[in-house]
Design a protein around this motif. Structure first.
Motif, PDB file in Angstrom:
ATOM      1  N   ASP A  82      17.588  41.914  42.772  1.00 28.17           N
ATOM      2  CA  ASP A  82      16.166  42.141  42.513  1.00 28.17           C
ATOM      3  C   ASP A  82      15.318  41.568  43.642  1.00 28.17           C
ATOM      4  O   ASP A  82      15.775  40.716  44.420  1.00 28.17           O
ATOM      5  N   ASP A  83      14.100  42.044  43.726  1.00 28.86           N
ATOM      6  CA  ASP A  83      13.153  41.465  44.688  1.00 28.86           C
ATOM      7  C   ASP A  83      12.772  40.064  44.215  1.00 28.86           C
ATOM      8  O   ASP A  83      12.313  39.877  43.088  1.00 28.86           O
ATOM      9  N   VAL A  84      13.018  39.089  45.061  1.00 30.46           N
ATOM     10  CA  VAL A  84      12.678  37.711  44.712  1.00 30.46           C
ATOM     11  C   VAL A  84      11.692  37.170  45.743  1.00 30.46           C
ATOM     12  O   VAL A  84      11.656  37.618  46.892  1.00 30.46           O
ATOM     13  N   ASP A  85      10.903  36.188  45.318  1.00 30.53           N
ATOM     14  CA  ASP A  85       9.919  35.592  46.222  1.00 30.53           C
ATOM     15  C   ASP A  85      10.615  34.744  47.290  1.00 30.53           C
ATOM     16  O   ASP A  85      10.233  34.753  48.457  1.00 30.53           O
ATOM     17  N   PHE A  86      11.616  34.010  46.848  1.00 32.11           N
ATOM     18  CA  PHE A  86      12.435  33.218  47.761  1.00 32.11           C
ATOM     19  C   PHE A  86      13.730  32.849  47.029  1.00 32.11           C
ATOM     20  O   PHE A  86      13.827  32.949  45.807  1.00 32.11           O
ATOM     21  N   TRP A  87      14.749  32.443  47.802  1.00 31.58           N
ATOM     22  CA  TRP A  87      15.936  31.860  47.178  1.00 31.58           C
ATOM     23  C   TRP A  87      16.569  30.844  48.111  1.00 31.58           C
ATOM     24  O   TRP A  87      16.477  30.948  49.335  1.00 31.58           O
ATOM     25  N   VAL A  88      17.157  29.834  47.499  1.00 35.47           N
ATOM     26  CA  VAL A  88      17.769  28.729  48.246  1.00 35.47           C
ATOM     27  C   VAL A  88      19.194  28.529  47.743  1.00 35.47           C
ATOM     28  O   VAL A  88      19.430  28.464  46.526  1.00 35.47           O
ATOM     29  N   LEU A  89      20.138  28.441  48.675  1.00 44.16           N
ATOM     30  CA  LEU A  89      21.528  28.136  48.341  1.00 44.16           C
ATOM     31  C   LEU A  89      21.774  26.659  48.610  1.00 44.16           C
ATOM     32  O   LEU A  89      21.580  26.182  49.733  1.00 44.16           O
ATOM     33  N   ASN A  90      22.158  25.925  47.584  1.00 45.47           N
ATOM     34  CA  ASN A  90      22.412  24.489  47.688  1.00 45.47           C
ATOM     35  C   ASN A  90      23.894  24.176  47.564  1.00 45.47           C
ATOM     36  O   ASN A  90      24.604  24.795  46.766  1.00 45.47           O
ATOM     37  N   TYR A  91      24.341  23.199  48.334  1.00 46.61           N
ATOM     38  CA  TYR A  91      25.705  22.696  48.242  1.00 46.61           C
ATOM     39  C   TYR A  91      25.626  21.215  47.903  1.00 46.61           C
ATOM     40  O   TYR A  91      24.989  20.434  48.618  1.00 46.61           O
ATOM     41  N   ASN A  92      26.237  20.841  46.792  1.00 50.97           N
ATOM     42  CA  ASN A  92      26.202  19.451  46.346  1.00 50.97           C
ATOM     43  C   ASN A  92      27.594  18.842  46.466  1.00 50.97           C
ATOM     44  O   ASN A  92      28.548  19.343  45.880  1.00 50.97           O
ATOM     45  N   GLN A  93      27.674  17.766  47.225  1.00 49.12           N
ATOM     46  CA  GLN A  93      28.945  17.059  47.384  1.00 49.12           C
ATOM     47  C   GLN A  93      28.684  15.571  47.228  1.00 49.12           C
ATOM     48  O   GLN A  93      27.807  15.007  47.889  1.00 49.12           O
ATOM     49  N   TYR A  94      29.459  14.953  46.332  1.00 45.73           N
ATOM     50  CA  TYR A  94      29.302  13.524  46.035  1.00 45.73           C
ATOM     51  C   TYR A  94      27.861  13.182  45.665  1.00 45.73           C
ATOM     52  O   TYR A  94      27.327  12.136  46.051  1.00 45.73           O
TER      53      TYR A  94
ATOM     54  N   PRO B 127      16.244  19.563  41.452  1.00 49.70           N
ATOM     55  CA  PRO B 127      17.668  19.534  41.828  1.00 49.70           C
ATOM     56  C   PRO B 127      18.561  19.623  40.581  1.00 49.70           C
ATOM     57  O   PRO B 127      18.239  19.067  39.540  1.00 49.70           O
ATOM     58  N   GLN B 128      19.678  20.321  40.710  1.00 45.50           N
ATOM     59  CA  GLN B 128      20.597  20.513  39.599  1.00 45.50           C
ATOM     60  C   GLN B 128      21.807  19.584  39.724  1.00 45.50           C
ATOM     61  O   GLN B 128      22.211  19.212  40.833  1.00 45.50           O
ATOM     62  N   PHE B 129      22.371  19.214  38.584  1.00 46.55           N
ATOM     63  CA  PHE B 129      23.508  18.294  38.577  1.00 46.55           C
ATOM     64  C   PHE B 129      24.817  18.987  38.191  1.00 46.55           C
ATOM     65  O   PHE B 129      25.822  18.336  37.937  1.00 46.55           O
ATOM     66  N   SER B 130      24.788  20.292  38.144  1.00 44.72           N
ATOM     67  CA  SER B 130      26.002  21.075  37.908  1.00 44.72           C
ATOM     68  C   SER B 130      25.819  22.429  38.580  1.00 44.72           C
ATOM     69  O   SER B 130      24.699  22.837  38.890  1.00 44.72           O
ATOM     70  N   GLY B 131      26.932  23.119  38.804  1.00 44.72           N
ATOM     71  CA  GLY B 131      26.853  24.413  39.471  1.00 44.72           C
ATOM     72  C   GLY B 131      28.179  25.146  39.384  1.00 44.72           C
ATOM     73  O   GLY B 131      29.012  24.852  38.532  1.00 44.72           O
ATOM     74  N   PHE B 132      28.397  26.073  40.288  1.00 49.37           N
ATOM     75  CA  PHE B 132      29.621  26.873  40.278  1.00 49.37           C
ATOM     76  C   PHE B 132      30.526  26.484  41.436  1.00 49.37           C
ATOM     77  O   PHE B 132      30.071  26.077  42.493  1.00 49.37           O
ATOM     78  N   ASP B 133      31.836  26.594  41.181  1.00 46.64           N
ATOM     79  CA  ASP B 133      32.857  26.325  42.209  1.00 46.64           C
ATOM     80  C   ASP B 133      33.447  27.644  42.663  1.00 46.64           C
ATOM     81  O   ASP B 133      33.722  28.523  41.855  1.00 46.64           O
TER      82      ASP B 133
ATOM     83  N   SER C 174      32.906  19.234  44.383  1.00 45.11           N
ATOM     84  CA  SER C 174      31.598  19.680  44.853  1.00 45.11           C
ATOM     85  C   SER C 174      31.227  20.955  44.104  1.00 45.11           C
ATOM     86  O   SER C 174      32.054  21.521  43.384  1.00 45.11           O
ATOM     87  N   PHE C 175      29.992  21.409  44.274  1.00 47.94           N
ATOM     88  CA  PHE C 175      29.572  22.652  43.636  1.00 47.94           C
ATOM     89  C   PHE C 175      28.382  23.243  44.390  1.00 47.94           C
ATOM     90  O   PHE C 175      27.733  22.575  45.199  1.00 47.94           O
ATOM     91  N   TYR C 176      28.127  24.508  44.118  1.00 45.26           N
ATOM     92  CA  TYR C 176      26.977  25.229  44.661  1.00 45.26           C
ATOM     93  C   TYR C 176      26.030  25.580  43.517  1.00 45.26           C
ATOM     94  O   TYR C 176      26.453  25.710  42.367  1.00 45.26           O
TER      95      TYR C 176
END
Length: 232
Positions: free
Chosen positions: A50-62, A79-85, A92-94
């Protein structure tokens, strides 16, 4: 006599032509085969459905966030404290943050990621979609589980899958045909395991089985002490 020689020559030329075409076909196929550079770079290739205003890909490690891709004008988010592997058993997770219609949304699981991707636009998105079915790009063994090529109708992905966490720990590699129009996996070719790891606790460890099968050395019969003869 001349016509017979001509026919023989024609057969030879035809066979040589077919051989050349076959060789060139293999060469072209090998050139078209590409390797996924890394999981992070695969995720960067996402084109939202879909058309989005913006998007950010985050990588969380430790516990530390790193923004590895920003598309559009970033807005404040939580900020999120869980995500997908994208790889099993990672520390770690994204996660993805995006804005649509002025509302902030979060993608923290693979199902949400598939919805965010929508229609497949490239081989990277096809690989991400296959991850939901348990397949993976194995960054340590990309030669067997991290390649792809495509034709008019399909993406062909060489990916791995964790097929056993028990004894032995096992990874198997597959070639998946993913239809470009439907996004569905239409064919799976099993190429067998490329990793099998045994540990000391594995009762089916081939090394231990070989040791158990070894015949124990038989005890040699004890020699009777020689009788001493006394001289009279």
């Amino acid at each position: 006599m001349l016509s017979a020689s001509f026919r023989i020559m024609k057969k030879i030329i035809t066979k040589l032509s077919l051989l050349i075409i076959f060789t060139l076909g293999i060469s072209v196929f090998a050139q078209e085969k590409k390797q996924f550079s890394s999981i992070s770079n695969v995720l960067k290739r996402i084109i939202p459905s879909d058309d989005v205003d913006f998007w950010v890909l985050n990588y969380n490690q430790y516990g530390k966030d790193q923004e590895i891709k920003i598309s559009g004008t970033k807005k404040d988010y939580t900020p999120q404290f869980s995500g997908f592997d994208m790889f099993p058993d990672e520390d770690s997770f994204y996660y993805i943050v995006y804005s649509k219609g002025g509302k902030i949304n979060y993608v923290t699981d693979l199902t949400g990621l598939k919805t965010f991707i929508g229609k497949l636009d490239n081989a990277e998105e096809a690989a991400i979609s296959a991850t939901i079915d348990g397949y993976m790009i194995d960054e340590e063994f990309k030669d067997v589980a991290g390649n792809y090529f495509d034709d008019k109708n399909n993406y062909y992905l060489e990916m791995g899958k964790l097929t056993s966490k028990e004894c032995p720990y096992q990874k198997t590699h597959y070639v998946l045909a993913v239809n470009k129009a439907s996004g569905k996996i239409t064919d799976v070719e099993d190429n067998g395991p490329y990793i099998e790891l045994y540990n000391k606790k594995c009762t089916n460890n081939p090394r231990l089985l070989k040791i158990e099968k070894k015949e124990e050395p038989k005890d040699e019969p004890k020699k009777k002490p020689a009788k001493s003869t006394k001289r009279k």
